[in-house]
Design an enzyme around this catalytic site. Structure first.
Site, PDB file in Angstrom:
ATOM      1  N   ASP A 161       2.057  -0.887 -14.341  1.00 41.67           N
ATOM      2  CA  ASP A 161       2.728  -1.682 -13.310  1.00 41.67           C
ATOM      3  C   ASP A 161       3.103  -3.064 -13.842  1.00 41.67           C
ATOM      4  O   ASP A 161       4.194  -3.566 -13.588  1.00 41.67           O
ATOM      5  CB  ASP A 161       1.811  -1.878 -12.086  1.00 41.67           C
ATOM      6  CG  ASP A 161       1.278  -0.552 -11.562  1.00 41.67           C
ATOM      7  OD1 ASP A 161       1.897   0.478 -11.843  1.00 41.67           O
ATOM      8  OD2 ASP A 161       0.225  -0.562 -10.885  1.00 41.67           O
ATOM      9  N   GLY A 164       0.805  -1.219   0.000  1.00 40.91           N
ATOM     10  CA  GLY A 164       0.000   0.000   0.000  1.00 40.91           C
ATOM     11  C   GLY A 164       0.839   1.270   0.000  1.00 40.91           C
ATOM     12  O   GLY A 164       0.367   2.335   0.367  1.00 40.91           O
TER      13      GLY A 164
HETATM   14  C1  GLA Z   1      -1.381   3.077 -10.486  1.00 36.56           C
HETATM   15  C2  GLA Z   1      -1.967   2.176 -11.564  1.00 36.56           C
HETATM   16  C3  GLA Z   1      -1.262   2.367 -12.906  1.00 36.56           C
HETATM   17  C4  GLA Z   1      -1.142   3.851 -13.275  1.00 36.56           C
HETATM   18  C5  GLA Z   1      -0.643   4.676 -12.082  1.00 36.56           C
HETATM   19  C6  GLA Z   1      -0.687   6.153 -12.352  1.00 36.56           C
HETATM   20  O1  GLA Z   1      -0.066   2.667 -10.198  1.00 36.56           O
HETATM   21  O2  GLA Z   1      -1.854   0.828 -11.183  1.00 36.56           O
HETATM   22  O3  GLA Z   1      -1.937   1.636 -13.915  1.00 36.56           O
HETATM   23  O4  GLA Z   1      -2.363   4.351 -13.759  1.00 36.56           O
HETATM   24  O5  GLA Z   1      -1.384   4.424 -10.909  1.00 36.56           O
HETATM   25  O6  GLA Z   1       0.239   6.502 -13.328  1.00 36.56           O
END
Ligand code: GLA
Length: 338
Positions: free
Chosen positions: A151, A101
């Protein structure tokens, strides 16, 4: 027992651009999650979250939905099986050294390690692009976070020593060597927990979809600064952020090629100002954390990831010491079997 490691990720710049078909510049980090898996008799999955001292047990066929870490495990097993992978009954052991988190994508770390471990048990070769999309489905459908591909691409395609310039529209990944010399990158948790499913994240995504519909474009990648005044507040500010943030990604790539790390710092500051004022994903705790980084001599500092909590990323020149509690980050390898 097979073991797989999924890394956390840092996004150098390019925030809230991924679900707008835009550009981002992430890298995988050394900290992550390790999953051990072994076949068992029966038709269940038994998962132990060792750091939490918790266990989950669910039927292999059609696992019911659940909350917290269980949602990621059940969702990954269910999506792998729905995609036709022969995931067997298994016992799983999960442990890691990545703060949960904190905006370092502990979820993608866990999902990628689970996928590799379960596919190894099934004696199948992973198709990483398939796993990227599968990871996003787990977040979207099992966790309730309408996140994009950033990510999952970072944890499955990260390279030791490099960031990745990702063009989401073209699904093009370009390795960008991150040679910082005596400069350092560090993250510091704002201690306001970050949760993409519960924060304003889904609302931001919805606003971008609305703006694209009003402009008559398929995604905000096709929007231009001339379009901005045609939109009502706050959609105009959201779209300005996305367009200018895409541009900052390419300016960062150029600054890195010229070893102009002062300029990279200035771009991080500009990204933060935009995320705070135009995209409105900062919080008082994040602002304090940015200030602590700047007071410690950071050349640039910004909220990282989805925002509304989580960590701040900052770039420090030689000789400056990041505040106590910061974690130094460098690009490490992608998710892998151990
Ligand atoms: C989170 C989401 C990603 C992206 C970022 C902001 O990490 O998992 O997909 O949208 O926020 O850039």
């Amino acid at each position: 027992m097979v073991r797989a490691r999924g890394p956390g990720r840092v996004n150098l710049i390019g925030e809230h651009t991924d679900y707008n078909d835009g550009l981002c510049l992430p890298f995988a980090i050394a900290r992550g999650v390790t999953v051990g898996a072994e076949r068992i008799d029966g038709d269940e999955v038994i998962a132990q979250a060792k750091d939490l001292g918790e266990e989950d047990r669910f039927p292999l066929a059609e696992p019911p939905k659940a909350e917290g870490w269980r949602a990621f495990v059940r969702g990954t097993v269910a999506e792998l099986r729905a995609a036709g992978h022969a995931v067997p009954a298994a016992r799983l052991e999960i442990e890691g050294d990545l703060p949960r988190g904190a905006g370092l994508s502990s979820s993608a770390a866990l999902e990628s390690a689970l996928c590799l471990a379960l596919l190894a048990l099934a004696e199948e070769e992973p198709d990483r692009l398939e796993l990227v999309r599968l990871g996003a489905r787990v977040e979207n459908e099992w966790v309730g976070a309408q996140t994009g591909l950033l990510d999952h691409l970072a944890v499955h395609f990260g390279r030791d020593g490099s960031a990745l310039r990702i063009d989401i529209a073209a699904l093009e990944l370009e390795e960008v060597p991150l040679d910082l010399g005596a400069w350092t990158l560090a993250v510091l948790d704002s201690n306001s927990p970050h949760d993409n499913a519960a924060s304003g994240y889904n609302q931001r995504r919805e606003e971008c979809a609305q703006a694209a519909a009003q402009l008559g474009v398929e995604s905000l990648r096709q929007a231009t600064l001339e379009d901005v005044p045609r939109l009502p507040d706050p959609l105009d500010r959201r779209v300005r952020h996305v367009i200018e943030e895409n541009d900052r990604v390419d300016r960062t790539v150029i600054a890195l090629a010229h070893e102009d790390l002062r300029e990279v710092g200035a771009l991080l500051d500009a990204s933060h100002a935009s995320l705070r004022d135009l995209y409105e994903v900062s919080t008082p705790e994040l602002e304090e954390t940015v200030k602590a980084m700047k007071d410690a001599g950071a050349a640039g500092a910004r909220v990282m990831g989805g925002g509304f909590g989580g960590s701040v990323l900052a770039l420090f020149p030689p000789g400056a010491d990041p505040p106590v509690g910061s974690l130094g980050v460098v690009p490490g390898p992608a998710a892998r079997l151990l």
